[in-house]
Motif scaffolding. Sequence first.
Motif, PDB file in Angstrom:
ATOM      1  N   ILE A  75      21.768  37.572  29.243  1.00 39.55           N
ATOM      2  CA  ILE A  75      23.185  37.908  29.426  1.00 39.55           C
ATOM      3  C   ILE A  75      23.290  39.280  30.085  1.00 39.55           C
ATOM      4  O   ILE A  75      22.678  40.247  29.631  1.00 39.55           O
ATOM      5  N   THR A  76      24.049  39.347  31.162  1.00 35.06           N
ATOM      6  CA  THR A  76      24.252  40.614  31.868  1.00 35.06           C
ATOM      7  C   THR A  76      25.719  41.025  31.770  1.00 35.06           C
ATOM      8  O   THR A  76      26.596  40.195  31.503  1.00 35.06           O
ATOM      9  N   PHE A  77      25.980  42.302  32.002  1.00 35.14           N
ATOM     10  CA  PHE A  77      27.331  42.838  31.875  1.00 35.14           C
ATOM     11  C   PHE A  77      27.758  43.460  33.206  1.00 35.14           C
ATOM     12  O   PHE A  77      26.961  44.133  33.867  1.00 35.14           O
ATOM     13  N   HIS A  78      29.035  43.241  33.569  1.00 35.51           N
ATOM     14  CA  HIS A  78      29.499  43.619  34.897  1.00 35.51           C
ATOM     15  C   HIS A  78      30.856  44.326  34.818  1.00 35.51           C
ATOM     16  O   HIS A  78      31.777  43.851  34.142  1.00 35.51           O
ATOM     17  N   LYS A  79      30.951  45.438  35.531  1.00 37.30           N
ATOM     18  CA  LYS A  79      32.197  46.192  35.566  1.00 37.30           C
ATOM     19  C   LYS A  79      33.217  45.490  36.462  1.00 37.30           C
ATOM     20  O   LYS A  79      32.859  44.691  37.322  1.00 37.30           O
ATOM     21  N   PHE A  80      34.479  45.809  36.280  1.00 35.03           N
ATOM     22  CA  PHE A  80      35.545  45.223  37.072  1.00 35.03           C
ATOM     23  C   PHE A  80      35.458  45.735  38.511  1.00 35.03           C
ATOM     24  O   PHE A  80      35.038  46.871  38.751  1.00 35.03           O
ATOM     25  N   PRO A  81      35.858  44.914  39.491  1.00 33.29           N
ATOM     26  CA  PRO A  81      35.781  45.320  40.904  1.00 33.29           C
ATOM     27  C   PRO A  81      36.655  46.548  41.182  1.00 33.29           C
ATOM     28  O   PRO A  81      37.679  46.763  40.532  1.00 33.29           O
ATOM     29  N   LYS A  82      36.245  47.332  42.164  1.00 31.80           N
ATOM     30  CA  LYS A  82      37.041  48.482  42.572  1.00 31.80           C
ATOM     31  C   LYS A  82      38.202  48.056  43.472  1.00 31.80           C
ATOM     32  O   LYS A  82      39.223  48.728  43.522  1.00 31.80           O
ATOM     33  N   LEU A  83      38.041  46.947  44.197  1.00 32.92           N
ATOM     34  CA  LEU A  83      39.106  46.427  45.048  1.00 32.92           C
ATOM     35  C   LEU A  83      40.284  45.998  44.171  1.00 32.92           C
ATOM     36  O   LEU A  83      40.142  45.135  43.311  1.00 32.92           O
ATOM     37  N   LYS A  84      41.446  46.609  44.383  1.00 31.83           N
ATOM     38  CA  LYS A  84      42.587  46.429  43.479  1.00 31.83           C
ATOM     39  C   LYS A  84      43.016  44.970  43.338  1.00 31.83           C
ATOM     40  O   LYS A  84      43.306  44.506  42.236  1.00 31.83           O
ATOM     41  N   ALA A  85      43.081  44.240  44.474  1.00 25.23           N
ATOM     42  CA  ALA A  85      43.559  42.857  44.410  1.00 25.23           C
ATOM     43  C   ALA A  85      42.630  41.989  43.568  1.00 25.23           C
ATOM     44  O   ALA A  85      43.077  41.220  42.711  1.00 25.23           O
ATOM     45  N   LEU A  86      41.328  42.121  43.787  1.00 18.91           N
ATOM     46  CA  LEU A  86      40.368  41.324  43.020  1.00 18.91           C
ATOM     47  C   LEU A  86      40.317  41.795  41.572  1.00 18.91           C
ATOM     48  O   LEU A  86      40.202  40.983  40.643  1.00 18.91           O
ATOM     49  N   ARG A  87      40.421  43.103  41.350  1.00 18.03           N
ATOM     50  CA  ARG A  87      40.429  43.649  39.988  1.00 18.03           C
ATOM     51  C   ARG A  87      41.599  43.072  39.203  1.00 18.03           C
ATOM     52  O   ARG A  87      41.460  42.703  38.034  1.00 18.03           O
TER      53      ARG A  87
END
Length: 205
Positions: free
Chosen positions: A23-35
Amino acid sequence: MPDSCVAWGCKNRRTAQTKSRGITFHKFPKLKALRKQWEIALRWEGFSASDSSVLCSEHFREQDLDKTGQTVRIREGAKPSVFNFPAHIQRPVSARTTKTSRRAEESLPVDCSPQVKRPAPETRPPPNLDHSYALPADPTGLKARLSEALARVESLERDMRNVRKREQRAKTIVLSLLDDLSGKNVINEELEHKLNFYSGKMKIQ
């Protein structure tokens, strides 16, 4: 403290045990629309991800994960879609049969799905209201933003009027100079004709 997945009902935390399970962990995208699309997918009412918020890999489809390198990454444009929501916030899924309809669904920034109020655990960051799409809960704050925007518009309109006045004064000076040069026979007829054309004056008196 170890990073905890912010998805509804998910207990996964960044530990040696979850790492051994792949299991890996991922931060939210910096691109506002995708975030924003990631945030909406969680269906937490009023949720706004912080820079430390993470989702674990169990909320992504296998094809959304890029495992070709040493570090597992989320493929570009992928959104979390694997959740175990309770029945009262499940939404019916309509089949999309055309490329256009699927593309339109993916590009929609809003979601009318039911949402749940998120509990306030001690480790959860407060909603971030600095984003342009977030409205302040206090009407006074919203009014202050509106006043600032109106003041900015008024300032820009004033600057535009000043620019137009300066432009008009410059044109007047140029035309006066052309009249003076023509009267003193300093310019020939061909040059005078070209200057009249570019200055917008039909004829120099």
